[in-house]
Design an enzyme around this catalytic site. Structure first.
Site, PDB file in Angstrom:
ATOM      1  N   CYS A 291       0.720  -1.109  -0.117  1.00  0.00           N
ATOM      2  CA  CYS A 291       0.459  -0.054   0.171  1.00  0.00           C
ATOM      3  C   CYS A 291       1.129   1.031  -0.178  1.00  0.00           C
ATOM      4  O   CYS A 291      -0.067   2.285  -0.803  1.00  0.00           O
ATOM      5  CB  CYS A 291      -1.059  -0.089   1.041  1.00  0.00           C
ATOM      6  SG  CYS A 291      -1.417  -1.291   1.180  1.00  0.00           S
TER       7      CYS A 291
ATOM      8  N   HIS B 133      -3.268   7.003   1.556  1.00  0.00           N
ATOM      9  CA  HIS B 133      -4.123   5.289   1.444  1.00  0.00           C
ATOM     10  C   HIS B 133      -5.045   5.176   2.005  1.00  0.00           C
ATOM     11  O   HIS B 133      -5.982   5.218   3.101  1.00  0.00           O
ATOM     12  CB  HIS B 133      -2.957   4.743   1.933  1.00  0.00           C
ATOM     13  CG  HIS B 133      -3.673   3.094   1.516  1.00  0.00           C
ATOM     14  ND1 HIS B 133      -4.207   2.870   0.239  1.00  0.00           N
ATOM     15  CD2 HIS B 133      -3.834   2.325   2.745  1.00  0.00           C
ATOM     16  CE1 HIS B 133      -4.073   1.533   0.664  1.00  0.00           C
ATOM     17  NE2 HIS B 133      -3.823   0.485   1.900  1.00  0.00           N
TER      18      HIS B 133
ATOM     19  N   ASN C 100      -9.792  -0.704  -0.892  1.00  0.00           N
ATOM     20  CA  ASN C 100      -8.968  -0.356  -0.316  1.00  0.00           C
ATOM     21  C   ASN C 100      -7.624  -1.484  -2.184  1.00  0.00           C
ATOM     22  O   ASN C 100      -8.001  -2.387  -2.522  1.00  0.00           O
ATOM     23  CB  ASN C 100      -7.637  -1.261   0.546  1.00  0.00           C
ATOM     24  CG  ASN C 100      -6.733  -1.402   0.778  1.00  0.00           C
ATOM     25  OD1 ASN C 100      -5.527  -0.903  -0.079  1.00  0.00           O
ATOM     26  ND2 ASN C 100      -6.300  -1.716   2.157  1.00  0.00           N
TER      27      ASN C 100
HETATM   28  O1  UT7 Z   1      -3.712  -1.543   3.317  1.00  0.00           O
HETATM   29  C1  UT7 Z   1      -3.583  -1.882   4.683  1.00  0.00           C
HETATM   30  C2  UT7 Z   1      -5.205  -3.247   4.817  1.00  0.00           C
HETATM   31  N1  UT7 Z   1      -5.470  -3.845   6.034  1.00  0.00           N
HETATM   32  C3  UT7 Z   1      -6.427  -3.154   5.864  1.00  0.00           C
HETATM   33  O2  UT7 Z   1      -7.043  -2.091   5.222  1.00  0.00           O
HETATM   34  C4  UT7 Z   1      -7.368  -3.995   7.122  1.00  0.00           C
HETATM   35  C5  UT7 Z   1      -7.424  -3.010   8.668  1.00  0.00           C
HETATM   36  N2  UT7 Z   1      -8.317  -3.460   9.722  1.00  0.00           N
HETATM   37  C6  UT7 Z   1      -9.613  -3.585   9.166  1.00  0.00           C
HETATM   38  O3  UT7 Z   1     -10.311  -2.664   8.196  1.00  0.00           O
HETATM   39  C7  UT7 Z   1     -10.757  -3.791  10.925  1.00  0.00           C
HETATM   40  O4  UT7 Z   1      -9.389  -4.916  11.450  1.00  0.00           O
HETATM   41  C8  UT7 Z   1     -11.709  -5.102   9.488  1.00  0.00           C
HETATM   42  C9  UT7 Z   1     -12.363  -4.529   9.290  1.00  0.00           C
HETATM   43  C10 UT7 Z   1     -10.854  -6.189   8.676  1.00  0.00           C
HETATM   44  C11 UT7 Z   1     -11.906  -5.842  10.508  1.00  0.00           C
HETATM   45  O5  UT7 Z   1     -12.599  -5.047  11.506  1.00  0.00           O
HETATM   46  P1  UT7 Z   1     -13.107  -4.910  13.157  1.00  0.00           P
HETATM   47  O6  UT7 Z   1     -13.651  -4.026  13.337  1.00  0.00           O
HETATM   48  O7  UT7 Z   1     -11.548  -4.539  13.107  1.00  0.00           O
HETATM   49  O8  UT7 Z   1     -13.885  -6.183  13.383  1.00  0.00           O
HETATM   50  P2  UT7 Z   1     -13.189  -7.200  13.863  1.00  0.00           P
HETATM   51  O9  UT7 Z   1     -11.986  -8.221  12.860  1.00  0.00           O
HETATM   52  O10 UT7 Z   1     -13.259  -7.676  15.472  1.00  0.00           O
HETATM   53  O11 UT7 Z   1     -14.234  -8.350  13.674  1.00  0.00           O
HETATM   54  C12 UT7 Z   1     -15.126  -8.653  14.202  1.00  0.00           C
HETATM   55  C13 UT7 Z   1     -16.893  -8.782  14.488  1.00  0.00           C
HETATM   56  C14 UT7 Z   1     -16.203 -10.649  14.815  1.00  0.00           C
HETATM   57  O12 UT7 Z   1     -17.324 -11.578  14.930  1.00  0.00           O
HETATM   58  P3  UT7 Z   1     -17.222 -11.711  16.652  1.00  0.00           P
HETATM   59  O13 UT7 Z   1     -15.806 -12.452  17.107  1.00  0.00           O
HETATM   60  O14 UT7 Z   1     -17.055 -10.469  17.799  1.00  0.00           O
HETATM   61  O15 UT7 Z   1     -18.384 -12.294  17.123  1.00  0.00           O
HETATM   62  C15 UT7 Z   1     -16.027 -11.329  12.749  1.00  0.00           C
HETATM   63  O16 UT7 Z   1     -15.401 -12.130  12.989  1.00  0.00           O
HETATM   64  O17 UT7 Z   1     -17.087  -9.277  12.854  1.00  0.00           O
HETATM   65  C16 UT7 Z   1     -16.907 -10.231  12.286  1.00  0.00           C
HETATM   66  N3  UT7 Z   1     -17.012 -10.638  10.770  1.00  0.00           N
HETATM   67  C17 UT7 Z   1     -16.980 -10.337  10.140  1.00  0.00           C
HETATM   68  N4  UT7 Z   1     -18.784  -9.713  10.301  1.00  0.00           N
HETATM   69  C18 UT7 Z   1     -19.785  -9.805   9.045  1.00  0.00           C
HETATM   70  C19 UT7 Z   1     -15.078 -10.431  10.644  1.00  0.00           C
HETATM   71  N5  UT7 Z   1     -15.211  -9.771   9.367  1.00  0.00           N
HETATM   72  C20 UT7 Z   1     -17.186 -10.178   8.741  1.00  0.00           C
HETATM   73  C21 UT7 Z   1     -17.651  -9.826   7.121  1.00  0.00           C
HETATM   74  N6  UT7 Z   1     -18.909  -9.550   7.943  1.00  0.00           N
HETATM   75  N7  UT7 Z   1     -16.846  -9.556   6.186  1.00  0.00           N
END
Ligand code: UT7
Length: 329
Positions: free
Chosen positions: A116, A256, A286
């Site tokens: 990125c 970014h 992204n």
């Molecule tokens: O250029 C760098 C590239 N990387 C990125 O841009 C990633 C940066 N990180 C993020 O954007 C965020 O961490 C995410 C969008 C990937 C995830 O958001 P989060 O707020 O960190 O969510 P989480 O991983 O803590 O998950 C929260 C909940 C979980 O369920 P439980 O354990 O609370 O029951 C996940 O299993 O959301 C669940 N979950 C989803 N639910 C629906 C994770 N992915 C999904 C999904 N749809 N796609």
């Protein structure tokens, strides 16, 4: 002591493939919802390359527009740098294919792999070479087809990323007449290699039937760690510019396009309003190395690049590699 040649950005172009993959489309592929994706990321749709397109095809479309914008002929280009982690193939460089397709008859070319941060890093390499007199005109492209390394059964990654390309032409400030290069930074943070990676296909895990079976050729990510890292680095990089130039000098931040919540959290930490930042993540997701130049071109078209003001472009991602590019428009 030799004097440095002032550098400017003469041209900008962007290209995104036609096909849109919406959140509703993803609801049919993985256990997710439009609501979840919009709330957690701000993304509504992303573009997906057609089966007959490769990364150099996207790059070519963006580069032609950037050259036209710069009023420059392909054979005036001395060097082509392509920032990508999803090149046409591991080697030869996608920049070489791109240079040939464009008709850059005098140019050399190489790829720069910094995920990125790729466009921001490549731009600094290009500017340094022009400043020192080693090259006159350099084409920098950020181009990715991330959809080819995504696992559309993995909801941790597949909703976040899209395909696209953005290109910039750097030359002397005298010729460019805009976009003065003021500097930037190139940094890295160790110990986090596994957080965001395509594990197989290199010397660590050469591609075998077993690596494919284990899906190690797809992107893997620990999202929450990346999230925290990105907010911190974004805020630190912009704060550094504020400390040096003053808050009132900043015309717009074109970061970014990582995640709307990351951008909002960093802006809150900086106590800056959201109208100081340009975002298009809702439409493209992204696009890694392509995200800054696509957003920069769209910011230009939207009249968001103000004459005489600073344009700050912080970027961060796999590596963990981070840095920024600073122009005065
Ligand atoms: O250029 C760098 C590239 N990387 C990125 O841009 C990633 C940066 N990180 C993020 O954007 C965020 O961490 C995410 C969008 C990937 C995830 O958001 P989060 O707020 O960190 O969510 P989480 O991983 O803590 O998950 C929260 C909940 C979980 O369920 P439980 O354990 O609370 O029951 C996940 O299993 O959301 C669940 N979950 C989803 N639910 C629906 C994770 N992915 C999904 C999904 N749809 N796609």
């Amino acid at each position: 002591m030799t004097t440095l040649i002032p550098v400017g950005m003469a041209g900008l172009g962007r290209y995104v493939p036609e096909r849109r993959l919406t959140n509703q489309d993803l609801e049919k592929l993985v256990d997710t919802s439009d609501d979840w994706i919009v709330q957690r990321t701000g993304i509504r749709e992303r573009r997906i390359a057609a089966p007959d397109q490769v990364t150099s095809t996207l790059a070519l479309n963006a580069a032609r527009l950037a050259l036209a914008d710069a009023r420059m002929e392909p054979d005036e280009i001395d060097l082509v740098i392509c920032a990508t982690v999803t090149g046409d193939q591991p080697f030869p460089a996608t920049a070489c294919r791109l240079g040939l397709d464009l008709g850059c008859k005098r140019a050399g070319g190489f790829d720069l792999g910094a995920a990125c941060s790729g466009f921001v890093f490549s731009s600094q390499v290009a500017a340094g070479m022009i400043q020192s007199g080693q090259a006159k005109n350099i084409l920098v492209v950020g181009a990715e087809i991330l959809s080819r390394i995504l696992d559309y059964s993995d909801r941790n990654t597949c909703e976040l990323f899209g395909d696209g390309a953005g290109a910039a032409v750097y030359t002397s400030l005298e010729r460019a007449g805009r976009g003065e290069f003021l500097g930037g930074s190139i940094g890295m943070e160790g110990g986090a290699e596994g957080i965001l990676a395509q594990p197989a296909g290199g010397s660590r895990h050469p591609a075998t039937a077993s690596t494919v079976e284990q899906k190690l050729h797809y992107m893997k990510m620990g999202g929450t760690k990346v999230f925290r890292f990105a907010v911190r680095v974004f805020a630190e990089l912009v704060q550094g510019v504020i400390d040096k130039y003053g808050r009132d000098q900043i015309g717009v931040i074109v970061p970014h396009q990582v995640n709307q919540r990351i951008i909002e959290s960093a802006m809150e930490q900086l106590s800056m309003p959201m109208d100081s930042v340009f975002c298009n993540i809702d439409r493209y997701g992204n696009t890694s190395a392509a995200s800054v130049p696509i957003a920069l071109r769209e910011a230009l078209e939207a009249g968001r690049l103000q004459k005489g003001k600073l344009v700050v472009m912080p970027a961060f991602g796999a590596g963990m590699a981070w840095g920024h590019l600073l122009l005065r428009w």
